[in-house]
Design a protein around this motif. Structure first.
Motif, PDB file in Angstrom:
ATOM      1  N   VAL A   1     -27.522 -26.872  23.816  1.00 28.25           N
ATOM      2  CA  VAL A   1     -28.984 -26.769  23.931  1.00 28.25           C
ATOM      3  C   VAL A   1     -29.432 -27.248  25.310  1.00 28.25           C
ATOM      4  N   VAL A   2     -28.816 -28.328  25.807  1.00 28.78           N
ATOM      5  CA  VAL A   2     -29.106 -28.814  27.160  1.00 28.78           C
ATOM      6  C   VAL A   2     -28.817 -27.719  28.180  1.00 28.78           C
ATOM      7  N   LEU A   3     -27.678 -27.053  28.009  1.00 28.26           N
ATOM      8  CA  LEU A   3     -27.323 -25.966  28.920  1.00 28.26           C
ATOM      9  C   LEU A   3     -28.333 -24.829  28.840  1.00 28.26           C
ATOM     10  N   LEU A   4     -28.736 -24.480  27.626  1.00 30.25           N
ATOM     11  CA  LEU A   4     -29.750 -23.441  27.448  1.00 30.25           C
ATOM     12  C   LEU A   4     -31.054 -23.830  28.119  1.00 30.25           C
ATOM     13  N   GLN A   5     -31.400 -25.097  28.030  1.00 30.50           N
ATOM     14  CA  GLN A   5     -32.607 -25.600  28.678  1.00 30.50           C
ATOM     15  C   GLN A   5     -32.555 -25.350  30.187  1.00 30.50           C
ATOM     16  N   PHE A   6     -31.402 -25.628  30.796  1.00 26.36           N
ATOM     17  CA  PHE A   6     -31.273 -25.412  32.236  1.00 26.36           C
ATOM     18  C   PHE A   6     -31.347 -23.935  32.606  1.00 26.36           C
ATOM     19  N   VAL A   7     -30.788 -23.083  31.779  1.00 26.16           N
ATOM     20  CA  VAL A   7     -30.881 -21.641  32.032  1.00 26.16           C
ATOM     21  C   VAL A   7     -32.344 -21.207  31.980  1.00 26.16           C
ATOM     22  N   ILE A   8     -33.096 -21.721  31.011  1.00 28.87           N
ATOM     23  CA  ILE A   8     -34.518 -21.397  30.899  1.00 28.87           C
ATOM     24  C   ILE A   8     -35.285 -21.893  32.120  1.00 28.87           C
ATOM     25  N   SER A   9     -35.013 -23.128  32.541  1.00 31.62           N
ATOM     26  CA  SER A   9     -35.712 -23.691  33.698  1.00 31.62           C
ATOM     27  C   SER A   9     -35.385 -22.917  34.978  1.00 31.62           C
ATOM     28  N   CYS A  10     -34.122 -22.555  35.147  1.00 34.72           N
ATOM     29  CA  CYS A  10     -33.726 -21.788  36.337  1.00 34.72           C
ATOM     30  C   CYS A  10     -34.335 -20.389  36.313  1.00 34.72           C
ATOM     31  N   SER A  11     -34.438 -19.807  35.131  1.00 36.36           N
ATOM     32  CA  SER A  11     -35.093 -18.495  35.008  1.00 36.36           C
ATOM     33  C   SER A  11     -36.569 -18.593  35.372  1.00 36.36           C
ATOM     34  N   THR A  12     -37.197 -19.682  34.950  1.00 41.72           N
ATOM     35  CA  THR A  12     -38.598 -19.918  35.316  1.00 41.72           C
ATOM     36  C   THR A  12     -38.745 -20.008  36.827  1.00 41.72           C
ATOM     37  N   LEU A  13     -37.876 -20.777  37.474  1.00 42.13           N
ATOM     38  CA  LEU A  13     -37.914 -20.897  38.936  1.00 42.13           C
ATOM     39  C   LEU A  13     -37.667 -19.560  39.624  1.00 42.13           C
ATOM     40  N   TYR A  14     -36.811 -18.749  39.046  1.00 36.91           N
ATOM     41  CA  TYR A  14     -36.522 -17.429  39.623  1.00 36.91           C
ATOM     42  C   TYR A  14     -37.791 -16.582  39.703  1.00 36.91           C
ATOM     43  N   PHE A  15     -38.554 -16.542  38.621  1.00 37.15           N
ATOM     44  CA  PHE A  15     -39.776 -15.736  38.621  1.00 37.15           C
ATOM     45  C   PHE A  15     -40.869 -16.360  39.491  1.00 37.15           C
ATOM     46  N   ILE A  16     -40.892 -17.674  39.586  1.00 38.32           N
ATOM     47  CA  ILE A  16     -41.834 -18.321  40.497  1.00 38.32           C
ATOM     48  C   ILE A  16     -41.479 -17.967  41.944  1.00 38.32           C
ATOM     49  N   TYR A  17     -40.195 -17.980  42.251  1.00 37.62           N
ATOM     50  CA  TYR A  17     -39.734 -17.606  43.601  1.00 37.62           C
ATOM     51  C   TYR A  17     -40.155 -16.172  43.932  1.00 37.62           C
ATOM     52  N   LYS A  18     -39.953 -15.258  42.995  1.00 41.52           N
ATOM     53  CA  LYS A  18     -40.334 -13.855  43.222  1.00 41.52           C
ATOM     54  C   LYS A  18     -41.851 -13.724  43.393  1.00 41.52           C
ATOM     55  N   SER A  19     -42.601 -14.540  42.678  1.00 38.57           N
ATOM     56  CA  SER A  19     -44.061 -14.513  42.822  1.00 38.57           C
ATOM     57  C   SER A  19     -44.490 -15.033  44.182  1.00 38.57           C
ATOM     58  N   PHE A  20     -43.889 -16.146  44.621  1.00 39.35           N
ATOM     59  CA  PHE A  20     -44.166 -16.663  45.958  1.00 39.35           C
ATOM     60  C   PHE A  20     -43.841 -15.616  47.023  1.00 39.35           C
TER      61      PHE A  20
ATOM     62  N   ILE B   1     -27.365 -23.289  42.672  1.00 43.93           N
ATOM     63  CA  ILE B   1     -26.974 -24.707  42.718  1.00 43.93           C
ATOM     64  C   ILE B   1     -27.471 -25.430  41.470  1.00 43.93           C
ATOM     65  N   LEU B   2     -28.730 -25.135  41.064  1.00 44.68           N
ATOM     66  CA  LEU B   2     -29.299 -25.790  39.884  1.00 44.68           C
ATOM     67  C   LEU B   2     -28.548 -25.403  38.614  1.00 44.68           C
ATOM     68  N   LEU B   3     -28.136 -24.123  38.509  1.00 42.61           N
ATOM     69  CA  LEU B   3     -27.379 -23.684  37.340  1.00 42.61           C
ATOM     70  C   LEU B   3     -26.034 -24.385  37.259  1.00 42.61           C
ATOM     71  N   THR B   4     -25.361 -24.489  38.406  1.00 39.63           N
ATOM     72  CA  THR B   4     -24.077 -25.189  38.450  1.00 39.63           C
ATOM     73  C   THR B   4     -24.252 -26.656  38.078  1.00 39.63           C
ATOM     74  N   ALA B   5     -25.297 -27.265  38.636  1.00 39.86           N
ATOM     75  CA  ALA B   5     -25.588 -28.663  38.322  1.00 39.86           C
ATOM     76  C   ALA B   5     -25.937 -28.824  36.843  1.00 39.86           C
ATOM     77  N   GLY B   6     -26.654 -27.847  36.294  1.00 36.00           N
ATOM     78  CA  GLY B   6     -27.033 -27.901  34.888  1.00 36.00           C
ATOM     79  C   GLY B   6     -25.832 -27.836  33.971  1.00 36.00           C
ATOM     80  N   PHE B   7     -24.863 -26.980  34.288  1.00 37.17           N
ATOM     81  CA  PHE B   7     -23.651 -26.891  33.477  1.00 37.17           C
ATOM     82  C   PHE B   7     -22.882 -28.208  33.519  1.00 37.17           C
TER      83      PHE B   7
END
Length: 458
Positions: free
Chosen positions: A87-106, A5-11
């Motif tokens: 660049v804004v789109l790239l920023q969202f991909v980076i943020s979503c990737s960060t959340l992905y690894f946080i989710y896996k850690s949780f 959802i965040l990636l779609t919203a980011g695009f």
């Protein structure tokens, strides 16, 4: 699901009609990175203004942006608005990737990982994903989130992922080179003591060896390409041995600083104090205890990083300096304390209200860069592409969106040659030698640009 959802919203967000709204998620310095990387990807070398060579940036994020723009150049002609949107789109991909690894850690460490993750997302969006577009701090948060996940897996499986950790720590260094004096030593020390005893010696040797090699290569490249082992920005901002703690800390109490840098600084301090007060030596032996210690040590390194900048940086704490410390602090709270134990629904409601309020006040109704963007467009109208323009303030946004050769007067993304001219009191000679015939100064009164933009008289 949430990340999709965040990636779609980011695009969708990246291609909103209002470019002015999107620019307010960046800083003026963001466009130093973006334009210099674009010039590099276009074969013009490492230069912001197409006049002076520069190394006033951290290399890893610069390389990523350059490769990104190189690929974009294959499919699209340069347009500053479009490239900033990417660049804004790239920023969202980076943020979503960060959340992905946080989710896996949780998921590995937390029994109620879904609830923890949902609650985590709101302060993460406030502290990280809705600011600093174009600078290196979001990438730094991503690299650390991957490192944290690797460390959690390592402890959970009782293995040592040496290569992954070595690569990630070196990438952290190249993403923010001044962390070599603070966060990186803290990471190495805590990783050493939370790693299997059999592997510790190899770990220490490889860490030190690779970091020394990477550091030497980096300094040699700087020396060969730019004539100085240090970056131009670090050279200008460094006040050592002059001590600036008092005046820089006083600056934190001013409007703007107070609501961002100061609050995040206090946030870090309170988390460290809370951890120490609740510290139980026996718990360190557990997997969650080791991770808490890993995060606490990174927070401590982040505090040292902030104190070094407060003490010896002529510009004090910039907005993006405090993003990574705030991110690590947030992780420490979520992994060291049971934040969902009571009143979960109320907490979700509270953090969502905080996010909506923050987003509205600091982004939706914030128009801090509107006049600068309008100024850049006006500058483009009244000048030619080959004109060289000297400007002291807001040179990042102005130089990028005007598509003109704007030389930044503060020197942070300029050359060491320019710094020598300034230090020797020969600025006028520099302008003559470089054939810079125009002076520009940012004004909020865009219609008066013709009065503000004048020929230099020799």
């Amino acid at each position: 699901m949430i990340i999709s959802i965040l990636l779609t919203a980011g695009f969708s967000f990246a291609f909103l009609p209002s470019i002015k709204f999107l620019i307010n998620f960046a800083s003026d310095d963001s466009f130093f990175y973006i334009k210099t990387a674009y010039n590099f990807s276009s074969g013009n070398g490492s230069t912001f203004d197409l006049v002076n060579p520069t190394n006033g940036y951290h290399p890893f994020w610069f390389i990523i942006l350059s490769v990104y723009f190189l690929l974009l150049n294959l499919f699209a002609n340069f347009d500053p608005e479009f490239f900033y949107r990417t660049v804004v789109l790239l920023q969202f991909v980076i943020s979503c990737s960060t959340l992905y690894f946080i989710y896996k850690s949780f998921k590995i460490l937390k029994s109620d990982y879904s609830k923890n993750f949902i609650l985590f997302c709101f302060p993460f969006m406030i502290l990280v994903s809705t600011r600093d577009f174009g600078v290196e701090s979001p990438l730094l948060c991503l690299l650390f989130s991957i490192l944290l996940y690797v460390k959690i897996r390592e402890i959970h499986l009782d293995k040592t992922f040496l290569i992954y950790k070595i690569l990630l720590v070196n990438f952290v260094f190249l993403t923010r080179t001044d962390l070599i004096f603070s966060v990186i030593p803290a990471l190495i020390v805590v990783d050493y003591f939370t790693t299997n005893k059999i592997e510790r010696r190899n770990l220490a040797i490889v860490y030190l060896l690779t970091l020394v090699i990477v550091l030497i290569i980096y300094l040699v490249i700087n020396t060969i390409c730019f004539g100085n082992a240090m970056t131009i920005s670090a050279t200008i901002k460094n006040s050592f041995p002059k001590f600036l703690l008092y005046q820089n800390f006083s600056l934190l109490l001013q409007p703007g600083y107070l609501t961002n840098q100061f609050i995040k600084f206090i946030f870090l301090l309170l988390a460290l104090i809370s951890f120490i007060l609740n510290f139980k030596r026996k718990s360190i032996a557990s997997a969650s205890g080791k991770i808490s210690l890993f995060l606490f040590s990174t927070c401590l390194g982040s505090l040292i990083f902030l104190m070094l900048n407060l003490s010896f940086n002529k510009q004090g704490l910039r907005e993006w300096y405090v993003t990574f410390p705030a991110f690590v602090t947030l992780l420490t709270i979520f992994f060291s304390f049971n934040v969902i134990k009571k009143n979960y629904s109320q907490k979700i409601l509270l953090v969502s209200i905080c996010f909506v309020t923050y987003f509205y006040l600091t982004r939706v109704v914030n128009s801090k860069w509107d006049s600068t963007y309008a100024y850049a467009l006006k500058l483009k109208e009244v000048t030619n592409f080959d004109d060289k323009i000297f400007q002291m303030d807001m040179a990042g946004i102005t130089g990028f969106f005007s598509q003109r050769k704007v030389i930044n007067g503060d020197g942070l993304i300029n050359s060491f040659e320019y710094l020598d001219y300034v230090r020797n009191g020969n600025l006028e000679q520099y302008l003559k030698d470089k054939k810079i015939y125009f002076y520009s100064t940012h004004t909020e009164e865009v219609d008066s640009i013709q009065n503000e933009f004048t020929d230099l008289m020799y």
